[in-house]
Design a protein around this motif. Structure first.
Motif, PDB file in Angstrom:
ATOM      1  N   ALA A 157      10.753   2.281  -5.752  1.00 59.30           N
ATOM      2  CA  ALA A 157      11.012   2.235  -4.306  1.00 59.30           C
ATOM      3  C   ALA A 157      10.211   3.315  -3.585  1.00 59.30           C
ATOM      4  O   ALA A 157       9.646   3.060  -2.507  1.00 59.30           O
ATOM      5  CB  ALA A 157      12.503   2.383  -4.025  1.00 59.30           C
ATOM      6  N   ASP A 158      10.140   4.518  -4.165  1.00 59.41           N
ATOM      7  CA  ASP A 158       9.337   5.597  -3.569  1.00 59.41           C
ATOM      8  C   ASP A 158       7.868   5.198  -3.506  1.00 59.41           C
ATOM      9  O   ASP A 158       7.190   5.417  -2.508  1.00 59.41           O
ATOM     10  CB  ASP A 158       9.443   6.896  -4.392  1.00 59.41           C
ATOM     11  CG  ASP A 158      10.815   7.513  -4.400  1.00 59.41           C
ATOM     12  OD1 ASP A 158      11.643   7.181  -3.522  1.00 59.41           O
ATOM     13  OD2 ASP A 158      11.072   8.346  -5.299  1.00 59.41           O
TER      14      ASP A 158
ATOM     15  N   ALA B  99       3.153   3.167  -0.457  1.00 63.62           N
ATOM     16  CA  ALA B  99       2.143   2.122  -0.277  1.00 63.62           C
ATOM     17  C   ALA B  99       2.263   1.490   1.105  1.00 63.62           C
ATOM     18  O   ALA B  99       1.258   1.248   1.780  1.00 63.62           O
ATOM     19  CB  ALA B  99       2.282   1.057  -1.367  1.00 63.62           C
ATOM     20  N   ARG B 100       3.481   1.235   1.536  1.00 64.88           N
ATOM     21  CA  ARG B 100       3.691   0.638   2.862  1.00 64.88           C
ATOM     22  C   ARG B 100       3.203   1.568   3.968  1.00 64.88           C
ATOM     23  O   ARG B 100       2.668   1.113   4.981  1.00 64.88           O
ATOM     24  CB  ARG B 100       5.160   0.290   3.056  1.00 64.88           C
ATOM     25  CG  ARG B 100       5.595  -0.897   2.224  1.00 64.88           C
ATOM     26  CD  ARG B 100       7.060  -1.280   2.461  1.00 64.88           C
ATOM     27  NE  ARG B 100       7.441  -2.302   1.514  1.00 64.88           N
ATOM     28  CZ  ARG B 100       8.245  -2.112   0.477  1.00 64.88           C
ATOM     29  NH1 ARG B 100       8.802  -0.922   0.257  1.00 64.88           N
ATOM     30  NH2 ARG B 100       8.526  -3.110  -0.344  1.00 64.88           N
TER      31      ARG B 100
ATOM     32  N   ASP C  24      -0.444  -5.568   5.617  1.00 61.27           N
ATOM     33  CA  ASP C  24      -1.432  -5.960   4.617  1.00 61.27           C
ATOM     34  C   ASP C  24      -0.947  -5.631   3.206  1.00 61.27           C
ATOM     35  O   ASP C  24      -0.100  -4.749   3.005  1.00 61.27           O
ATOM     36  CB  ASP C  24      -2.760  -5.232   4.843  1.00 61.27           C
ATOM     37  CG  ASP C  24      -3.524  -5.772   6.039  1.00 61.27           C
ATOM     38  OD1 ASP C  24      -3.164  -6.848   6.539  1.00 61.27           O
ATOM     39  OD2 ASP C  24      -4.476  -5.108   6.474  1.00 61.27           O
ATOM     40  N   THR C  25      -1.512  -6.331   2.251  1.00 57.29           N
ATOM     41  CA  THR C  25      -1.230  -6.082   0.840  1.00 57.29           C
ATOM     42  C   THR C  25      -1.847  -4.754   0.428  1.00 57.29           C
ATOM     43  O   THR C  25      -2.978  -4.451   0.784  1.00 57.29           O
ATOM     44  CB  THR C  25      -1.817  -7.209  -0.028  1.00 57.29           C
ATOM     45  OG1 THR C  25      -1.168  -8.433   0.321  1.00 57.29           O
ATOM     46  CG2 THR C  25      -1.636  -6.934  -1.506  1.00 57.29           C
ATOM     47  N   VAL C  26      -1.084  -3.974  -0.326  1.00 57.40           N
ATOM     48  CA  VAL C  26      -1.581  -2.714  -0.868  1.00 57.40           C
ATOM     49  C   VAL C  26      -1.499  -2.810  -2.389  1.00 57.40           C
ATOM     50  O   VAL C  26      -0.482  -3.241  -2.940  1.00 57.40           O
ATOM     51  CB  VAL C  26      -0.746  -1.505  -0.375  1.00 57.40           C
ATOM     52  CG1 VAL C  26      -1.216  -0.222  -1.037  1.00 57.40           C
ATOM     53  CG2 VAL C  26      -0.800  -1.389   1.131  1.00 57.40           C
ATOM     54  N   LEU C  27      -2.599  -2.439  -3.043  1.00 55.73           N
ATOM     55  CA  LEU C  27      -2.630  -2.389  -4.497  1.00 55.73           C
ATOM     56  C   LEU C  27      -2.677  -0.937  -4.927  1.00 55.73           C
ATOM     57  O   LEU C  27      -3.489  -0.164  -4.424  1.00 55.73           O
ATOM     58  CB  LEU C  27      -3.851  -3.125  -5.044  1.00 55.73           C
ATOM     59  CG  LEU C  27      -3.935  -4.611  -4.729  1.00 55.73           C
ATOM     60  CD1 LEU C  27      -5.262  -5.179  -5.204  1.00 55.73           C
ATOM     61  CD2 LEU C  27      -2.781  -5.377  -5.343  1.00 55.73           C
ATOM     62  N   VAL C  28      -1.802  -0.587  -5.848  1.00 51.81           N
ATOM     63  CA  VAL C  28      -1.772   0.764  -6.396  1.00 51.81           C
ATOM     64  C   VAL C  28      -2.180   0.662  -7.858  1.00 51.81           C
ATOM     65  O   VAL C  28      -1.586  -0.105  -8.623  1.00 51.81           O
ATOM     66  CB  VAL C  28      -0.361   1.381  -6.284  1.00 51.81           C
ATOM     67  CG1 VAL C  28      -0.341   2.776  -6.890  1.00 51.81           C
ATOM     68  CG2 VAL C  28       0.120   1.399  -4.844  1.00 51.81           C
TER      69      VAL C  28
ATOM     70  N   GLY D 188       3.941  -6.160   2.304  1.00 53.53           N
ATOM     71  CA  GLY D 188       4.925  -5.947   3.366  1.00 53.53           C
ATOM     72  C   GLY D 188       6.240  -5.429   2.813  1.00 53.53           C
ATOM     73  O   GLY D 188       6.275  -4.488   2.029  1.00 53.53           O
ATOM     74  N   GLU D 189       7.310  -6.083   3.234  1.00 56.67           N
ATOM     75  CA  GLU D 189       8.651  -5.649   2.808  1.00 56.67           C
ATOM     76  C   GLU D 189       9.146  -6.370   1.551  1.00 56.67           C
ATOM     77  O   GLU D 189      10.280  -6.153   1.120  1.00 56.67           O
ATOM     78  CB  GLU D 189       9.653  -5.847   3.953  1.00 56.67           C
ATOM     79  CG  GLU D 189       9.411  -4.923   5.142  1.00 56.67           C
ATOM     80  CD  GLU D 189       9.489  -3.444   4.767  1.00 56.67           C
ATOM     81  OE1 GLU D 189      10.398  -3.047   4.001  1.00 56.67           O
ATOM     82  OE2 GLU D 189       8.633  -2.687   5.239  1.00 56.67           O
TER      83      GLU D 189
END
Length: 172
Positions: free
Chosen positions: A13-14, A19-20, A27-31, A47-48
């Motif tokens: 969750a953190d 990332a959000r 937009d999509t975030v890739l980590v 997103g959410e």
């Protein structure tokens, strides 16, 4: 995101919140996470929605500091529901029965080679399809996670396929 920002991350969750915050709009975030060149993970945050996770070697991740972040109970628990789990159990049962015929009664039972610490599966775990709409097929992601694959090289190939190799190199 930088390594410094990840030091404060204790849960998935953190990580998703971080990332959000980095996302533009929804937009999509890739980590990408790489630990000690032993394993890598890709976390996709849309997103959410709940994050989607792929880990190249769950057993190796379980032995590292970031393993607690990506190896959620839901993800590891879902591994036990895999269609391959029944096959693994059948193979293990056959091997155990053959070993029992050959082994002494006093011999200790060994840990199954299909699981690592805490029963976490050895090898890839999670959503291998999480990059498919970006041109990285599940098969390709699994191939990059295979035995003998170097996590750093795998992430470089993934980043190259996604067109973000320069960004990855900048944060390494």
């Amino acid at each position: 995101m930088s390594e410094t920002e990840l030091e404060s991350v204790e849960t998935l969750a953190d990580l998703a919140d971080l990332a959000r915050e980095a996302a533009q709009d929804d937009d999509t975030v890739l980590v990408f996470i790489e630990q000690e060149d032993a394993w890598f993970a890709v976390v996709r945050v849309d997103g959410e929605e709940d994050p989607r996770i792929f880990v190249s070697d769950a057993a190796a991740a379980a032995r590292s500091s970031y393993g607690d972040v990506v190896l959620t109970e839901e993800l590891v628990g879902r591994a036990g529901d895999s269609e391959f789990d029944d096959l693994d159990n059948l193979v293990t049962e056959l091997e155990d029965s053959e070993d029992a015929e050959l082994a002494d009664d006093e011999e200790d039972e060994e840990e199954s080679p299909a699981t690592g610490p805490g029963g976490v599966p050895v090898g890839p775990l999670g959503d291998a399809e999480l990059l498919s709409e970006f041109g990285v097929a599940a098969k390709d992601l699994l191939d990059l996670s295979g035995e003998g694959a170097e996590p750093g090289d795998a992430l470089a190939e993934i980043a190259d396929a996604l067109g973000c190799a320069e960004v990855l190199e900048a944060v390494r």
